[in-house]
Design a protein around this motif. Structure first.
Motif, PDB file in Angstrom:
ATOM      1  N   THR A  18      24.295  26.295  55.995  1.00 54.77           N
ATOM      2  CA  THR A  18      25.159  27.730  56.444  1.00 54.77           C
ATOM      3  C   THR A  18      25.506  28.649  55.549  1.00 54.77           C
ATOM      4  O   THR A  18      25.213  29.807  55.819  1.00 54.77           O
ATOM      5  CB  THR A  18      26.545  26.941  56.837  1.00 54.77           C
ATOM      6  N   VAL A  19      25.654  28.178  54.359  1.00 55.99           N
ATOM      7  CA  VAL A  19      25.887  29.464  53.264  1.00 55.99           C
ATOM      8  C   VAL A  19      24.675  30.217  53.024  1.00 55.99           C
ATOM      9  O   VAL A  19      24.687  31.422  53.079  1.00 55.99           O
ATOM     10  CB  VAL A  19      26.194  28.619  51.670  1.00 55.99           C
ATOM     11  N   HIS A  20      23.293  29.438  52.897  1.00 53.85           N
ATOM     12  CA  HIS A  20      22.329  30.534  52.841  1.00 53.85           C
ATOM     13  C   HIS A  20      21.841  31.340  54.090  1.00 53.85           C
ATOM     14  O   HIS A  20      21.223  32.250  53.793  1.00 53.85           O
ATOM     15  CB  HIS A  20      20.940  29.423  52.599  1.00 53.85           C
ATOM     16  N   GLN A  28      43.820  32.311  44.347  1.00 52.68           N
ATOM     17  CA  GLN A  28      42.784  32.318  43.299  1.00 52.68           C
ATOM     18  C   GLN A  28      41.778  33.285  43.905  1.00 52.68           C
ATOM     19  O   GLN A  28      40.986  34.019  43.257  1.00 52.68           O
ATOM     20  CB  GLN A  28      42.046  30.860  42.954  1.00 52.68           C
ATOM     21  N   MET A  29      41.210  32.925  45.296  1.00 49.07           N
ATOM     22  CA  MET A  29      40.182  34.002  45.682  1.00 49.07           C
ATOM     23  C   MET A  29      40.364  35.455  45.600  1.00 49.07           C
ATOM     24  O   MET A  29      39.672  36.081  45.349  1.00 49.07           O
ATOM     25  CB  MET A  29      39.928  33.426  47.256  1.00 49.07           C
ATOM     26  N   LEU A  30      41.764  35.678  46.259  1.00 55.61           N
ATOM     27  CA  LEU A  30      42.169  36.916  46.192  1.00 55.61           C
ATOM     28  C   LEU A  30      42.355  37.544  44.768  1.00 55.61           C
ATOM     29  O   LEU A  30      41.812  38.842  44.404  1.00 55.61           O
ATOM     30  CB  LEU A  30      43.605  37.179  46.742  1.00 55.61           C
ATOM     31  N   SER A  31      42.555  36.874  44.047  1.00 60.72           N
ATOM     32  CA  SER A  31      42.790  37.296  42.303  1.00 60.72           C
ATOM     33  C   SER A  31      41.390  37.788  41.808  1.00 60.72           C
ATOM     34  O   SER A  31      41.272  38.810  41.255  1.00 60.72           O
ATOM     35  CB  SER A  31      43.511  36.104  41.594  1.00 60.72           C
ATOM     36  N   VAL A  32      40.462  36.793  41.892  1.00 58.67           N
ATOM     37  CA  VAL A  32      39.219  37.313  41.436  1.00 58.67           C
ATOM     38  C   VAL A  32      38.749  38.237  42.097  1.00 58.67           C
ATOM     39  O   VAL A  32      37.796  39.014  41.631  1.00 58.67           O
ATOM     40  CB  VAL A  32      38.397  35.886  41.343  1.00 58.67           C
ATOM     41  N   ALA A  33      38.709  38.195  43.360  1.00 58.95           N
ATOM     42  CA  ALA A  33      38.287  39.375  44.423  1.00 58.95           C
ATOM     43  C   ALA A  33      38.684  40.644  44.108  1.00 58.95           C
ATOM     44  O   ALA A  33      37.928  41.607  44.042  1.00 58.95           O
ATOM     45  CB  ALA A  33      38.251  39.112  45.707  1.00 58.95           C
ATOM     46  N   ARG A  83      30.607  31.500  45.556  1.00 53.37           N
ATOM     47  CA  ARG A  83      31.555  30.259  45.541  1.00 53.37           C
ATOM     48  C   ARG A  83      32.439  30.739  46.553  1.00 53.37           C
ATOM     49  O   ARG A  83      33.008  29.694  47.008  1.00 53.37           O
ATOM     50  CB  ARG A  83      32.127  30.377  43.973  1.00 53.37           C
ATOM     51  N   ILE A  84      32.934  32.041  46.605  1.00 58.40           N
ATOM     52  CA  ILE A  84      33.780  32.265  48.066  1.00 58.40           C
ATOM     53  C   ILE A  84      33.194  32.108  49.087  1.00 58.40           C
ATOM     54  O   ILE A  84      34.058  31.364  50.029  1.00 58.40           O
ATOM     55  CB  ILE A  84      34.314  33.600  47.570  1.00 58.40           C
ATOM     56  N   SER A 107      35.736  23.111  41.498  1.00 58.90           N
ATOM     57  CA  SER A 107      34.284  23.354  41.374  1.00 58.90           C
ATOM     58  C   SER A 107      33.819  25.027  41.144  1.00 58.90           C
ATOM     59  O   SER A 107      32.852  25.443  40.663  1.00 58.90           O
ATOM     60  CB  SER A 107      33.520  22.780  42.420  1.00 58.90           C
ATOM     61  N   CYS A 108      34.748  25.643  41.699  1.00 55.80           N
ATOM     62  CA  CYS A 108      34.524  27.232  41.787  1.00 55.80           C
ATOM     63  C   CYS A 108      35.022  27.916  40.630  1.00 55.80           C
ATOM     64  O   CYS A 108      34.596  29.103  40.387  1.00 55.80           O
ATOM     65  CB  CYS A 108      35.251  27.704  43.049  1.00 55.80           C
ATOM     66  N   ARG A 109      36.002  27.592  39.768  1.00 58.46           N
ATOM     67  CA  ARG A 109      36.299  28.169  38.545  1.00 58.46           C
ATOM     68  C   ARG A 109      36.814  29.447  38.729  1.00 58.46           C
ATOM     69  O   ARG A 109      36.360  30.459  37.774  1.00 58.46           O
ATOM     70  CB  ARG A 109      35.553  28.038  37.352  1.00 58.46           C
ATOM     71  N   PHE A 110      37.545  29.783  39.967  1.00 57.45           N
ATOM     72  CA  PHE A 110      37.923  31.250  39.964  1.00 57.45           C
ATOM     73  C   PHE A 110      38.760  31.772  38.878  1.00 57.45           C
ATOM     74  O   PHE A 110      38.497  33.155  38.665  1.00 57.45           O
ATOM     75  CB  PHE A 110      38.824  31.225  41.345  1.00 57.45           C
ATOM     76  N   THR A 111      39.723  31.081  38.279  1.00 56.18           N
ATOM     77  CA  THR A 111      40.500  31.700  37.193  1.00 56.18           C
ATOM     78  C   THR A 111      39.505  32.117  36.210  1.00 56.18           C
ATOM     79  O   THR A 111      39.722  33.157  35.556  1.00 56.18           O
ATOM     80  CB  THR A 111      41.499  30.567  36.817  1.00 56.18           C
ATOM     81  N   ALA A 112      38.517  31.109  35.698  1.00 59.52           N
ATOM     82  CA  ALA A 112      37.581  31.729  34.465  1.00 59.52           C
ATOM     83  C   ALA A 112      36.853  32.862  34.710  1.00 59.52           C
ATOM     84  O   ALA A 112      36.920  33.761  34.039  1.00 59.52           O
ATOM     85  CB  ALA A 112      36.679  30.373  34.234  1.00 59.52           C
TER      86      ALA A 112
END
Length: 655
Positions: free
Chosen positions: A96-98, A173-178, A209-210, A244-249
């Protein structure tokens, strides 16, 4: 690209493989969306769903909605349908992702992030809207019974524990990195800066990752239709996604990279486009919060007026924070002489990274600034300042003071005119590379001219200038040179002790009737002139150091660095430089060559001919330290002519 002090970001093997595949398949994607207004809509939805704790979303006017065209709305809805359909069919998540990536192949990575967050916000908002409407709307009540959305299951406490809290963590986390990613892209577009490959990699993996997280999350919520109230494993699934996504890093990396890379590239762009030195100063320093100031004769603080720089040639005097007065005494004299011609100086002190910065050091900084007749920054630049990185990366500042000269149109005339100024002083004005080249053609400084400039020497004699940091060597050398037993030939020699380079140690002090002993000031001037002339010639000789640099400068500086002593012997017709090792060999084996002198041969020629076949002191280890702006030269040894190996030299500049 410059390496900035950003967090150390190392990709996992899985992440590296994903990045390589995505970059190979999709390459450079260029279609953008209105990130700002879409993000405002997304944050408002999440805030209304109680999934964003901090911050108040932007108020949206009707005009903001009109900015979103139908094409974007269609894309968002189609993405939502595709995820829903694939999840309902229990299609593999990676597949689905691809499929989604193929559908979004023309969009930039930041646009992919914003569009997918819009899909997630719309999907979750619909669920919440359905729950909130059941008390008031009968249609919503019956629809809820048919759809059985997860937000309608169980008690409110269960919902908060198993659904709202995990989602809140993921959304945050997603909003922060976005937001970091969107802001980075916005500033890059504003400054017309192309993102570096390292940042594009982060954009790529964050988008992937998002997208992956949203597909997993929507698929998980759809499982509630089948499982009813058995959704206790939902928090674990969300936690696995977050880990697994490491959004903070990625967010921290983008936050730091944004500051350094965009500011650094903004400085590059400013220098490239600037056509007025006063405007350049405004854009580089004043708008960055670095107050420019000057002290007048009664120590009254004066703030800069850009008119002081308008139409002038400007020299950036760049030094370490703890610069000594002796390091700018010549520049101060030269400045006084040429200021009326339209020359200004700005002192840019930089803080050594090894110094623990304290507020009280500002007092020391001000004391130094008061000794300078020109302008200065109110506080030193530190390594977290992009201007510091520009100076380090593009002007190759290490620790040695330098003078970068710009003309009135803000074009760099010389990346380090300080050696030229220190030697030729006001004669070198306007301190450009062209002026320096003309001075070399007209003046052609030599070691003997440097000595004569400091102290006129007697004619008709052999002049022997020598230096050493070893008292025993000095006494042995003077015994040798002043007590030569030569038959029927008068050998007149004048010996002059010039000490050792100031960067090594203080010169020896001794008393002798057989040698001239220069004062500390004269010695200091000798070594400074020697270094300045050598540095000036090396700057001028970027393409052909082997032929252009005066071998005598390099040889003496090298002997001073590695030998017990050295001597320069010259008269009106010839000139030779001997290392301490060569001289020792000569005085220990004087019987083997003195006969030639007895027969009338010049003593310097006799010593050289004797040493030539022995090749003493030619172990291919000449030490040559040149300006750091000269990087890719093949350099021949001044002594033996063989190609020198390139290696790093760590020099301490403590005087």
């Amino acid at each position: 690209m410059a390496k900035f002090p950003t967090p150390d970001l190392k990709y996992t093997t899985d992440e590296q493989e994903i990045i390589e595949k995505l970059e190979a398949k999709y390459g450079r994607k260029n279609r953008d969306v209105d990130n700002k207004h879409l993000m405002d809509v997304i944050k408002n939805i999440f805030h209304s769903c109680n999934l964003v704790e901090n911050g108040v979303p932007s108020l949206l006017e009707n005009a903001d909605y009109e900015l979103m065209n139908d094409d974007i709305r269609y894309i968002i809805n189609k993405l939502s349908w595709k995820i829903t359909c694939n999840s309902a069919c229990e299609m593999d998540i990676d597949k689905t992702v691809h499929e989604l990536l193929d559908f979004l192949s023309e969009f930039s990575w930041d646009a992919v992030v914003v569009l997918m967050l819009a899909v997630f916000a719309m999907n979750h908002g619909e669920l919440l809207l359905l729950k909130q409407s059941t008390c008031e709307n009968q249609i919503a009540k019956f629809l809820q019974k048919l759809k059985n959305p997860p937000l309608s299951l169980g008690s409110n406490e269960d919902l908060k524990l198993y659904v709202e809290e995990p989602l809140k963590n993921l959304v945050d986390q997603m909003l922060s990195v976005a937001e970091q990613l969107v802001l980075f892209k916005e500033q890059a577009l504003t400054q017309k800066i192309e993102l570096s490959s390292s940042v594009r990699k982060v954009f790529c993996i964050v988008a992937y990752r998002i997208l992956q997280s949203i597909v997993k999350c929507i698929s998980s919520t759809m499982e509630f239709v089948k499982t009813g109230d058995k959704y206790q494993d939902f928090p674990c699934k969300i936690q696995r996604i977050i880990r697994s996504c490491r959004f903070t890093a990625f967010g921290d990396y983008l936050k730091n990279s944004k500051f350094f890379e965009l500011e650094y590239n903004g400085i590059l762009w400013t220098f490239k486009k600037a056509n007025d030195v006063a405007i350049l100063l405004l854009n580089i320093f004043l708008v960055k919060g670095n107050l420019i100031r000057q002290f007048d004769g009664i120590n009254k603080l004066k703030n800069v007026n850009l008119e002081n720089f308008q139409g002038n040639t400007v020299g950036f005097f760049i030094t370490e924070f703890n610069v000594k007065e002796e390091d700018f005494s010549v520049l101060r004299h030269t400045y006084d002489q040429v200021k009326k011609k339209g020359f200004e100086v700005l002192w840019i002190p930089v803080v050594d990274q090894s110094i623990e910065w304290k507020d009280e050091l500002l007092d020391d900084h001000e004391k130094v600034a008061r000794k300078m007749p020109w302008w200065s920054l109110a506080s030193p630049l530190s390594s977290n300042n992009p201007v510091w990185w520009y100076i380090k990366q593009d002007w190759q500042f290490q620790r040695t003071s330098m003078l970068v000269v710009l003309d009135k149109y803000a074009k760099v005339m010389h990346t380090n005119a300080l050696p030229m100024v220190n030697y030729w002083r006001e004669e070198a004005y306007p301190f450009s590379m062209e002026t320096e080249a003309k001075l070399w053609m007209a003046k052609s400084p030599t070691i003997t001219k440097i000595i004569q400039k400091i102290k006129p020497l007697p004619e008709g004699e052999i002049i022997c200038v020598y230096g050493s940091h070893d008292m025993n060597w000095v006494h042995e050398f003077l015994c040798f040179i002043n007590h030569l037993e030569v038959k029927d030939v008068e050998v007149k020699t004048t010996t002059i002790y010039v000490g050792a380079n100031r960067r090594k140690q203080k010169s020896l002090k001794f008393e002798t009737e057989n040698s001239i002993f220069w004062s500390e000031a004269m010695m200091l001037r000798f070594w400074r002139d020697l270094e300045n002339v050598a540095a000036s010639k090396m700057i001028q000789s970027r393409e052909n150091l082997v032929d252009a640099i005066k071998n005598e400068f390099a040889t003496i500086l090298s002997y001073d660095y590695k030998e017990d002593g050295w001597a320069l012997m010259f008269n009106e017709s010839s000139k030779f430089i001997f290392s301490g090792k060569q001289l020792k060999y000569c005085w220990k084996n004087i019987k083997d060559w003195i006969e030639k002198v007895n027969k009338g041969e010049d003593i310097m020629n006799a010593m050289t001919e004797y040493l030539q076949p022995l090749k003493l002191g030619r172990e291919h280890c000449i030490h040559l330290a040149g300006p750091t702006t000269i990087n890719n030269l093949v350099v021949a040894c001044p002594e033996c002519g063989r190609t020198m190996e390139k290696s790093f030299i760590y020099k301490c500049c403590v005087k």
